[in-house]
Design a protein around this motif. Structure first.
Motif, mmCIF file in Angstrom:
data_model
loop_
_atom_site.group_PDB
_atom_site.id
_atom_site.type_symbol
_atom_site.label_atom_id
_atom_site.label_comp_id
_atom_site.label_asym_id
_atom_site.label_seq_id
_atom_site.Cartn_x
_atom_site.Cartn_y
_atom_site.Cartn_z
ATOM 1 N N UNK A 182 85.894 82.066 1.765
ATOM 2 C CA UNK A 182 84.823 82.479 2.669
ATOM 3 C C UNK A 182 83.687 81.448 2.673
ATOM 4 N N UNK A 183 83.404 80.917 1.480
ATOM 5 C CA UNK A 183 82.379 79.878 1.389
ATOM 6 C C UNK A 183 82.820 78.641 2.152
ATOM 7 N N UNK A 184 84.108 78.294 2.065
ATOM 8 C CA UNK A 184 84.634 77.127 2.765
ATOM 9 C C UNK A 184 84.429 77.245 4.271
ATOM 10 N N UNK A 185 84.589 78.453 4.801
ATOM 11 C CA UNK A 185 84.368 78.676 6.230
ATOM 12 C C UNK A 185 82.904 78.389 6.571
ATOM 13 N N UNK A 186 81.994 78.856 5.699
ATOM 14 C CA UNK A 186 80.557 78.630 5.918
ATOM 15 C C UNK A 186 80.211 77.146 5.772
ATOM 16 N N UNK A 187 80.875 76.476 4.833
ATOM 17 C CA UNK A 187 80.636 75.043 4.644
ATOM 18 C C UNK A 187 81.080 74.273 5.890
ATOM 19 N N UNK A 188 82.191 74.703 6.480
ATOM 20 C CA UNK A 188 82.680 74.059 7.695
ATOM 21 C C UNK A 188 81.654 74.202 8.821
ATOM 22 N N UNK A 189 81.052 75.382 8.923
ATOM 23 C CA UNK A 189 80.016 75.605 9.932
ATOM 24 C C UNK A 189 78.778 74.760 9.634
ATOM 25 N N UNK A 210 69.021 74.262 6.925
ATOM 26 C CA UNK A 210 70.392 74.003 6.491
ATOM 27 C C UNK A 210 70.456 73.785 4.982
ATOM 28 N N UNK A 211 69.442 73.145 4.423
ATOM 29 C CA UNK A 211 69.390 72.936 2.975
ATOM 30 C C UNK A 211 69.368 74.271 2.233
ATOM 31 N N UNK A 212 68.615 75.227 2.753
ATOM 32 C CA UNK A 212 68.567 76.559 2.132
ATOM 33 C C UNK A 212 69.933 77.228 2.181
ATOM 34 N N UNK A 213 70.617 77.102 3.308
ATOM 35 C CA UNK A 213 71.947 77.710 3.455
ATOM 36 C C UNK A 213 72.919 77.129 2.436
ATOM 37 N N UNK A 214 72.941 75.805 2.326
ATOM 38 C CA UNK A 214 73.866 75.142 1.405
ATOM 39 C C UNK A 214 73.528 75.459 -0.048
ATOM 40 N N UNK A 215 72.249 75.540 -0.363
ATOM 41 C CA UNK A 215 71.838 75.880 -1.731
ATOM 42 C C UNK A 215 72.275 77.294 -2.083
ATOM 43 N N UNK A 216 72.165 78.218 -1.134
ATOM 44 C CA UNK A 216 72.606 79.604 -1.357
ATOM 45 C C UNK A 216 74.116 79.660 -1.599
ATOM 46 N N UNK A 217 74.860 78.820 -0.879
ATOM 47 C CA UNK A 217 76.311 78.774 -1.079
ATOM 48 C C UNK A 217 76.638 78.252 -2.477
ATOM 49 N N UNK A 218 75.873 77.275 -2.954
ATOM 50 C CA UNK A 218 76.070 76.770 -4.310
ATOM 51 C C UNK A 218 75.832 77.870 -5.341
ATOM 52 N N UNK A 219 74.763 78.618 -5.149
ATOM 53 C CA UNK A 219 74.450 79.722 -6.066
ATOM 54 C C UNK A 219 75.571 80.754 -6.062
#
Length: 260
Positions: A182-189, A210-219
């Motif tokens: 699911x994270x991979x799908x968000x990373x693709x977006x 976008x930085x906030x989105x990617x940081x949240x995915x890392x968390x």
């Protein structure tokens, strides 16, 4: 004479801005500087010299300085090399929009393949061949275009192929795998959003958002329990590395503006 000194102060303030401006004639910043310089020229013309040679000479020098900046501003913004840089930038923008950004916004799949990468590389090579004649604004414009286009190449070439891992654990796929997918799908977006930002196709998006989105995915990835499963840990590591690869390009939003 005091009025001419005041004009010269304003000219000194505008000078560095004019000498490093790397945009085009239809840019808002160009129109602002052109307007301010024109107003200064009018103010110089209105100075009454009372027939005194010293005042006449000072007024002439002030007028020449303002006219020189106006000429320099126009020459660089309309220089054939600057127009060539813009033409290649537009070609790159259209390519990324057609193959990556537009399809994903429409809910489809981006066409990221060797043909796209090769086409971008050809544009990079053509950019490097544009002559700047040592002019700072032209060098700055070329640098900005090259930096962004090379970042786009890096994002495209460094992508992790989206995959779904089926690991038989007690007859079921491990829960962490579904989360990573699911994270991979968000990373693709997010990748598509980053490309749009780099190519000026982002609309209202920003690098900070976008930085906030990617940081949240890392968390979210860090919180997954993948202990004891080397394959899943490796999969998570791949995705984390891709997120880090996207994050490193987010400082390019202002790249070129502060470059001298």
């Amino acid at each position: 004479m005091m009025r001419l000194y005041e004009v010269q102060k304003e000219v000194s303030s505008l000078g560095p801005q004019v000498c490093t401006f790397s945009g085009l004639q239809n840019d808002r910043e160009y129109k602002r500087m052109e307007r301010e310089l024109t107003q200064l020229l009018l103010q110089v013309d209105q100075v009454d010299t009372e027939g005194k040679l010293e005042l006449q000479g000072a007024r002439k020098r002030a007028a020449q300085e303002v006219e020189g900046l106006l000429r320099y501003l126009e020459e660089n913004a309309s220089h054939p090399s600057r127009l060539a840089i813009e033409e290649l930038s537009i070609a790159a923008r259209q390519l990324v929009d057609e193959r990556v950004v537009a399809p994903q916004r429409a809910g489809g799949v981006a066409e990221i393949n060797d043909e796209l990468v090769d086409a971008l590389q050809e544009l990079v090579l053509r950019l490097t061949q544009i002559k700047t004649e040592g002019r700072v604004p032209l060098r700055k414009a070329r640098y900005r275009a090259l930096t962004r286009l090379c970042a786009v190449q890096d994002v495209l070439e460094g992508r992790t192929p989206q995959q779904t891992l089926s690991l038989p654990l007690s007859g079921d796929t491990h829960e962490a795998v579904n989360c990573i997918n699911q994270v991979m799908v968000k990373v693709s977006m997010a990748r598509s959003q980053l490309l749009a930002l780099l190519m000026g196709l982002s609309g209202r998006d920003s690098c900070a958002h976008l930085s906030r989105i990617l940081t949240e995915l890392q968390v979210e990835l860090d919180a997954l329990d993948v202990s004891g499963n080397a394959a899943i840990r490796n999969y998570r590591k791949q995705v984390v590395e891709e997120i880090n690869g996207l994050l490193k390009h987010l400082d390019l939003e202002g790249e070129g503006d502060d470059t001298r």
